[in-house]
Design an enzyme around this catalytic site. Structure first.
Site, mmCIF file in Angstrom:
data_model
loop_
_atom_site.group_PDB
_atom_site.id
_atom_site.type_symbol
_atom_site.label_atom_id
_atom_site.label_comp_id
_atom_site.label_asym_id
_atom_site.label_seq_id
_atom_site.Cartn_x
_atom_site.Cartn_y
_atom_site.Cartn_z
ATOM 1 N N TYR A 49 11.304 -20.789 -27.540
ATOM 2 C CA TYR A 49 12.123 -21.925 -27.880
ATOM 3 C C TYR A 49 13.670 -21.295 -27.568
ATOM 4 O O TYR A 49 13.700 -20.080 -27.241
ATOM 5 C CB TYR A 49 12.027 -22.298 -29.269
ATOM 6 N N GLU A 50 14.723 -22.108 -27.887
ATOM 7 C CA GLU A 50 15.887 -21.757 -27.127
ATOM 8 C C GLU A 50 16.132 -21.533 -25.722
ATOM 9 O O GLU A 50 16.836 -20.659 -25.332
ATOM 10 C CB GLU A 50 16.470 -20.830 -28.109
ATOM 11 N N GLY A 51 14.774 -22.085 -25.067
ATOM 12 C CA GLY A 51 14.980 -21.937 -23.535
ATOM 13 C C GLY A 51 13.921 -20.763 -23.368
ATOM 14 O O GLY A 51 14.105 -19.542 -23.784
#
Ligand SMILES: Cc1cc2nc3c(=O)[nH]c(=O)nc-3n(C[C@H](O)[C@H](O)[C@H](O)COP(=O)(O)OP(=O)(O)OC[C@H]3O[C@@H](n4cnc5c(N)ncnc54)[C@H](O)[C@@H]3O)c2cc1C
Length: 590
Positions: A430-432
């Protein structure tokens, strides 16, 4: 069973000797960050983490958050813990006093955040997302939005979320479909978002969703995305809660880890939303949230690594197996075996290196925020994908080593080692994902500016060589040599990226993740070299055992981790030939 203890000695060492807390505290507005105040905050946060959050971590994992009739119940004890979190003012630490914040440096808040995350990552995600939402509103919201929402978000009375992902739009946010139609002074939002952390829960009375959506006439792609604030409950003019908005949670996910953190499917049906900033500039604003959140997720890597390490040390001291290789002995604790020591040192040295890099980046954020100096922001921009990508990938490796040290008991849920590995696993996604962080690093942060910031950073690392050369310590000399080799490896990588991004972009991107790892390892080595020097300087006056351990830990890092740099450089500069050689249709051999 080990309980979490905040690693206060190392935190103080990193804050004071490496991240420059004294200099940060001289910045206007940070005068309250005196050594006594910071010490008191760290002590109190450590207690809160040990006494309130850590005991809820394993039961929270077993129980999980539960979805029923549109509502989400967090595990037993979470509500009470969140109330204490708000009362303790922990959420308000780094925010402006005008909104009820305590105006402390990001650097200090980072140490506290590490403790909250180490002790209970699932719990810590709610504040993490709220803080990202506060940043976006502070920087881009209208005065009216700020007045209405920021005071309660700053204290944590209301929480925030980040609504980017849709079934067809994950890494690629150009594909976002959620619609926003203007209706007087607000918009009507319709669409579905998935994987929304704390999208619904019972910890706070209101939830403020920051939602990416498109207006009807918006251009295609990322240039047509706008950002909206969509409250769960509308807010009346006097600040009281009004009608329930048509934003609802349809379900929550069953997942590998962070079971206590609800991951919601959110449905917006003509929900009232307020534009944040200007139309079609949503992605830029979202990057503000994402940068803060990416840093925090990187810190999750550090935090989980620390927790896994503490548990592994405790187990290695207790578990009796085998005999000492040299001394005549009965059965010994496994910590006496060199291979277990090697694993523990890998855990310890990399955790300390990651902490130092993350805190140094946090200090640069403080300088960038207060001085507006371009150089600090450029350093932060360069390091965010490294902190996010390297600390999380390494955090997983460290949590996995923790399982290994427990042997079979690590694979069994009872000891808690497995939970750390399961919880850590999301951090590289998550968050890239790491792939996206690496693309950001080589594409936007290096190639686009011809490698300027990376080369400036490398020049500053090289300057350390003169100080290292003066040390009489064999350990420091070994660290110096390994660092010089590592710096050369990064420098070669930067040259390759800059030279080839125009003509062989596939070749550059094929090596993006190895390059990110190379940057992380060398940036960590830079911090450990600085740590060894600082420890040498303080040896006469400080905690001798801690300082000696620091130098030996830095030496271990140089010998066993930094030494990987040339091989990673070779991977990077080989380009895409081998990576892309096997045709897609030949992947499967059935
Ligand atoms: C527990 C959990 C919590 C989450 N919380 C939130 C939240 O609060 N808010 C929110 O909006 N989202 C949230 N997410 C979503 C999360 O951010 C996405 O899962 C993540 O961005 C990856 O998107 P994806 O799952 O669609 O994977 P995909 O984008 O489909 O990626 C699949 C694989 O392809 C690779 N890939 C994709 N595109 C590229 C590219 N251009 N170059 C190189 N490699 C590429 C990826 O690296 C990955 O390995 C959460 C997800 C989970 C599982």
């Amino acid at each position: 069973m080990s309980s979490y203890q905040a690693p206060l000695k190392d935190m103080r060492f990193v804050l004071n000797e490496l991240a420059g807390l004294a200099e940060v505290a001289k910045l206007p507005g940070y005068e309250d960050a005196t050594p006594d105040t910071v010490d008191a905050i760290l002590e109190e946060a450590g207690k809160f983490a040990t006494e309130v959050l850590d005991p809820l971590n394993a039961p929270g994992d077993r129980e999980g958050s539960v979805f029923k009739d549109g509502a989400v119940a967090t595990p037993k004890g979470f509500k009470e813990a969140y109330r204490k979190y708000v009362e303790g003012g922990w959420g308000a630490l780094p925010f402006g006093p005008e909104w009820g914040g305590q105006g402390l440096p990001k650097l200090v808040a980072t140490a506290v955040e590490e403790m909250l995350t180490s002790s209970n990552m699932s719990f810590s995600l709610c504040p993490l997302l709220t803080q990202g939402a506060i940043h976006a509103l502070e920087l881009c919201g209208t005065d009216a939005l700020k007045q209405t929402f920021l005071p309660k978000m700053t204290t944590g009375t209301w929480t925030g979320t980040m609504n980017l992902t849709e079934p067809q739009a994950g890494s690629d946010l150009a594909l976002v479909k959620t619609r926003a139609v203007r209706a007087g002074d607000h918009y009507r939002i319709s669409g579905q978002k998935i994987f929304i952390t704390y999208g619904e829960h019972d910890l706070s009375e209101n939830i403020l969703h920051l939602v990416l959506a498109r207006t009807p006439d918006a251009p295609e792609g990322v240039k047509g995305i706008s950002l909206f604030l969509v409250p769960k409950y509308l807010v009346n003019a006097d600040g009281s809660l009004g009608a329930r908005n048509t934003a609802r949670c349809a379900s929550i996910e069953h997942k590998l880890g962070i079971h206590a953190s609800p991951t919601a499917v959110m449905v917006y049906e003509d929900a009232v939303g307020y534009l944040v900033g200007e139309e079609n500039k949503g992605l830029a604003y979202m990057f503000i949230m994402m940068n803060a959140a990416r840093f925090s997720v990187g810190l999750e890597g550090v935090a989980i690594a620390e927790r896994a390490f503490q548990r592994a040390v405790a187990y290695a001291k207790e578990r009796l197996q085998g005999r000492d290789l040299v001394e005549a002995s009965g059965t010994v604790p496994i910590i006496r075996h060199p291979d277990v020591r090697r694993m523990l040192m890998l855990m310890k040295s990399q955790t300390e290196a990651m902490r130092a890099l993350a805190y140094t980046t946090a200090a640069a954020m403080d300088f960038a925020h207060k001085t507006k100096a371009r150089a600090h922001q450029a350093f932060v921009d360069l390091m965010i994908p490294v902190v996010k990508g390297w600390c999380t990938e390494t955090g997983i490796d460290i949590a996995s080593l923790g399982v290994q040290i427990h042997g079979g008991m690590g694979f069994i849920e009872e000891t808690g080692a497995a939970q750390h590995l399961r919880d850590a696993r999301i951090t590289t996604i998550y968050e890239g994902t790491t792939g996206i962080q690496a693309s950001d690093l080589v594409g936007r942060k290096i190639a686009r500016e011809g490698g300027a910031t990376a080369r400036q950073w490398l020049a500053s690392v090289k300057q350390l060589d003169a100080d290292l050369s003066r040390s009489k310590s064999a350990d420091v000399q070994a660290i110096r040599a390994a660092l010089a080799t590592g710096v050369q490896a990064v420098s070669d990588g930067v040259d390759f990226i800059v030279a080839n991004s125009g003509k062989d972009v596939r070749g550059v991107f094929a090596g993006a993740v190895p390059f990110l790892k190379l940057m992380g390892i060398v940036a960590g080595g830079w911090q450990m070299a600085r740590a060894a020097l600082a420890a040498e300087m303080k040896m006469g006056s400080g905690d001798k055992a801690f300082l000696e351990a620091k130098i030996k830990t830095a030496r271990f890092y140089a010998d066993q981790v930094l030494v990987q740099a040339p091989a990673l450089r070779d991977t990077v500069v080989k380009g895409s030939a081998a990576v892309m050689a096997v045709p897609e249709e030949n992947f499967l051999t059935a």
